[in-house]
Write a protein that holds these residues in place. Structure first.
Motif, mmCIF file in Angstrom:
data_model
loop_
_atom_site.group_PDB
_atom_site.id
_atom_site.type_symbol
_atom_site.label_atom_id
_atom_site.label_comp_id
_atom_site.label_asym_id
_atom_site.label_seq_id
_atom_site.Cartn_x
_atom_site.Cartn_y
_atom_site.Cartn_z
ATOM 1 N N GLY A 84 0.816 -1.213 0.000
ATOM 2 C CA GLY A 84 0.000 0.000 0.000
ATOM 3 C C GLY A 84 0.843 1.254 0.000
ATOM 4 O O GLY A 84 0.524 2.244 -0.684
ATOM 5 N N ALA A 85 1.931 1.222 0.780
ATOM 6 C CA ALA A 85 2.817 2.387 0.816
ATOM 7 C C ALA A 85 3.539 2.581 -0.510
ATOM 8 O O ALA A 85 3.780 3.719 -0.952
ATOM 9 N N ILE A 86 3.881 1.452 -1.171
ATOM 10 C CA ILE A 86 4.606 1.548 -2.442
ATOM 11 C C ILE A 86 3.743 2.185 -3.527
ATOM 12 O O ILE A 86 4.211 3.035 -4.312
ATOM 13 N N ILE A 87 2.514 1.788 -3.615
ATOM 14 C CA ILE A 87 1.649 2.290 -4.698
ATOM 15 C C ILE A 87 0.923 3.567 -4.296
ATOM 16 O O ILE A 87 0.138 4.098 -5.091
ATOM 17 N N LEU A 88 1.186 4.085 -3.078
ATOM 18 C CA LEU A 88 0.506 5.302 -2.648
ATOM 19 C C LEU A 88 0.848 6.492 -3.541
ATOM 20 O O LEU A 88 -0.020 7.269 -3.957
ATOM 21 N N GLY A 89 2.158 6.652 -3.865
ATOM 22 C CA GLY A 89 2.564 7.772 -4.713
ATOM 23 C C GLY A 89 1.950 7.691 -6.081
ATOM 24 O O GLY A 89 1.470 8.703 -6.644
ATOM 25 N N SER A 90 1.976 6.495 -6.675
ATOM 26 C CA SER A 90 1.384 6.330 -8.004
ATOM 27 C C SER A 90 -0.110 6.616 -7.970
ATOM 28 O O SER A 90 -0.657 7.231 -8.902
ATOM 29 N N THR A 91 -0.763 6.197 -6.907
ATOM 30 C CA THR A 91 -2.189 6.463 -6.783
ATOM 31 C C THR A 91 -2.458 7.958 -6.668
ATOM 32 O O THR A 91 -3.437 8.484 -7.239
ATOM 33 N N PHE A 102 5.051 11.647 -19.180
ATOM 34 C CA PHE A 102 5.631 12.312 -18.013
ATOM 35 C C PHE A 102 4.985 11.797 -16.713
ATOM 36 O O PHE A 102 5.677 11.528 -15.727
ATOM 37 N N ALA A 103 3.651 11.649 -16.711
ATOM 38 C CA ALA A 103 2.944 11.143 -15.526
ATOM 39 C C ALA A 103 3.348 9.705 -15.230
ATOM 40 O O ALA A 103 3.564 9.307 -14.072
ATOM 41 N N LEU A 104 3.465 8.893 -16.303
ATOM 42 C CA LEU A 104 3.889 7.496 -16.090
ATOM 43 C C LEU A 104 5.293 7.438 -15.519
ATOM 44 O O LEU A 104 5.609 6.610 -14.657
ATOM 45 N N ALA A 105 6.163 8.321 -15.990
ATOM 46 C CA ALA A 105 7.541 8.332 -15.496
ATOM 47 C C ALA A 105 7.579 8.727 -14.021
ATOM 48 O O ALA A 105 8.350 8.149 -13.235
ATOM 49 N N ILE A 106 6.760 9.703 -13.644
ATOM 50 C CA ILE A 106 6.709 10.112 -12.232
ATOM 51 C C ILE A 106 6.225 8.949 -11.357
ATOM 52 O O ILE A 106 6.805 8.655 -10.306
ATOM 53 N N MET A 107 5.163 8.254 -11.787
ATOM 54 C CA MET A 107 4.631 7.133 -11.005
ATOM 55 C C MET A 107 5.648 5.999 -10.881
ATOM 56 O O MET A 107 5.821 5.386 -9.827
ATOM 57 N N ALA A 108 6.358 5.707 -11.980
ATOM 58 C CA ALA A 108 7.365 4.648 -11.948
ATOM 59 C C ALA A 108 8.509 5.022 -11.021
ATOM 60 O O ALA A 108 9.017 4.188 -10.251
#
Length: 310
Positions: free
Chosen positions: A267-274, A298-304
């Motif tokens: 949950g913590a890992i995917i929090l930023g991407s969410t 750009f958004a995909l790169a930020i989430m990754a």
């Protein structure tokens, strides 16, 4: 199942009688010791023996109803003892001055405690002038010695359950818990059958049965010690069972904690991407990146990046 009768004459000879009607003829003759054994008797057979030995109606009522607590009762002409060969195998004993009546009932598994060991031991170790006190001692001692076999079986079952709990491979928790509860219930039931026997043997040691000779009291002291030891072993097994149950609950709790930690970590890992996906999913009109040609990558790169760094 019928009635078996054996008369022990002074001098060591034993006479087995097939006809129960001869009990009245054998009783009290020539210093004989009379042993009458009954297995799952009918009410008619119990009434016949009761008439022969003038057994008290209250004791007979207990013998017919079964499920009695281990106890000792004294009546004018005889004593009445209830013991158990295992958690559900009741044995009733009527003890007179020169006779003994055993009534054996089937346990929950349909089995009957065998008298062969007690009979052969009595005939092998008795004096030429056999006494009812020594016969009673042999029967009770054989019963109590069987308690240790039951305790050993419980210990083996607990060891197997311990190995399952601490084994690396997975196990069915529900079946294991059911097995633990079954062992716990059996130990509790068995303890209820063993502990009251202390008072029974204690009453015999206090010479509440006047026709028990002093020499036999030393043997009953040995039976009393065995009952105490069996009780101690049962208490140890119950304590060990409690430790096993606590260990199993602790392991289950630890496994649940590991699952929760894993879920929390993901949950913590995917929090930023969410968060990024949520911001750019609002579709406001004045969001510069929405009209930008490189906004999507750009958004995909930020989430990754957030996911990898997190």
């Amino acid at each position: 199942m019928g009635i078996s009768v054996c008369a022990y004459r002074p001098g060591g000879t034993a006479e087995y009688v097939d006809d129960p009607d001869q009990i009245s003829e054998l009783r009290g003759q020539d210093g004989r010791l009379l042993w009458v054994d009954m297995v799952d008797p009918t009410d008619a057979e119990l009434d016949h023996v009761a008439d022969e030995f003038e057994l008290h109606h209250l004791a007979m009522e207990d013998a017919k109803k079964h499920g009695q607590r281990p106890k000792f009762e004294k009546y004018p002409t005889h004593a009445f003892v209830v013991a158990y060969s295992n958690p559900s195998g009741e044995i009733d004993l009527f003890v007179g001055p020169d006779w003994l009546v055993t009534v054996r009932e089937r346990d929950d598994a349909g089995e009957v405690w065998s008298l062969d060991g007690a009979r052969s031991r009595f005939e092998r170790t008795r004096a030429e002038d056999a006494t009812v006190g020594f016969l009673l001692y042999v029967i009770l001692d054989e019963i109590v010695d069987g308690y240790f076999d039951v305790v050993d079986q419980a210990e083996e079952r607990l060891e197997v359950l311990e190995e399952q709990i601490f084994a690396e491979e997975a196990y069915e928790e529900r079946s294991l818990q059911r097995e633990l509860l079954t062992v716990r219930r059996q130990l509790l039931q068995f303890r209820r059958r063993v502990v009251p026997l202390r008072e029974v043997v204690s009453a015999l040691l206090r010479k509440e049965v006047p026709w028990l000779e002093d020499a036999t009291l030393l043997h009953f002291q040995d039976v009393y010690d065995h009952v105490l030891r069996a009780t101690d072993l049962l208490d140890e097994q119950r304590e060990l069972l409690g430790n096993v149950v606590e260990a199993q609950l602790a392991i289950v709790s630890n496994r649940m904690n590991q699952v929760m930690k894993t879920m929390t970590s993901w949950g913590a890992i995917i929090l930023g991407s969410t968060l990024v996906a949520g911001i750019y999913g609002m579709n406001f009109e004045h969001m510069p990146e929405l009209g930008w040609k490189l906004g999507y990558p750009f958004a995909l790169a930020i989430m990754a990046t957030i996911t990898v760094v997190g």
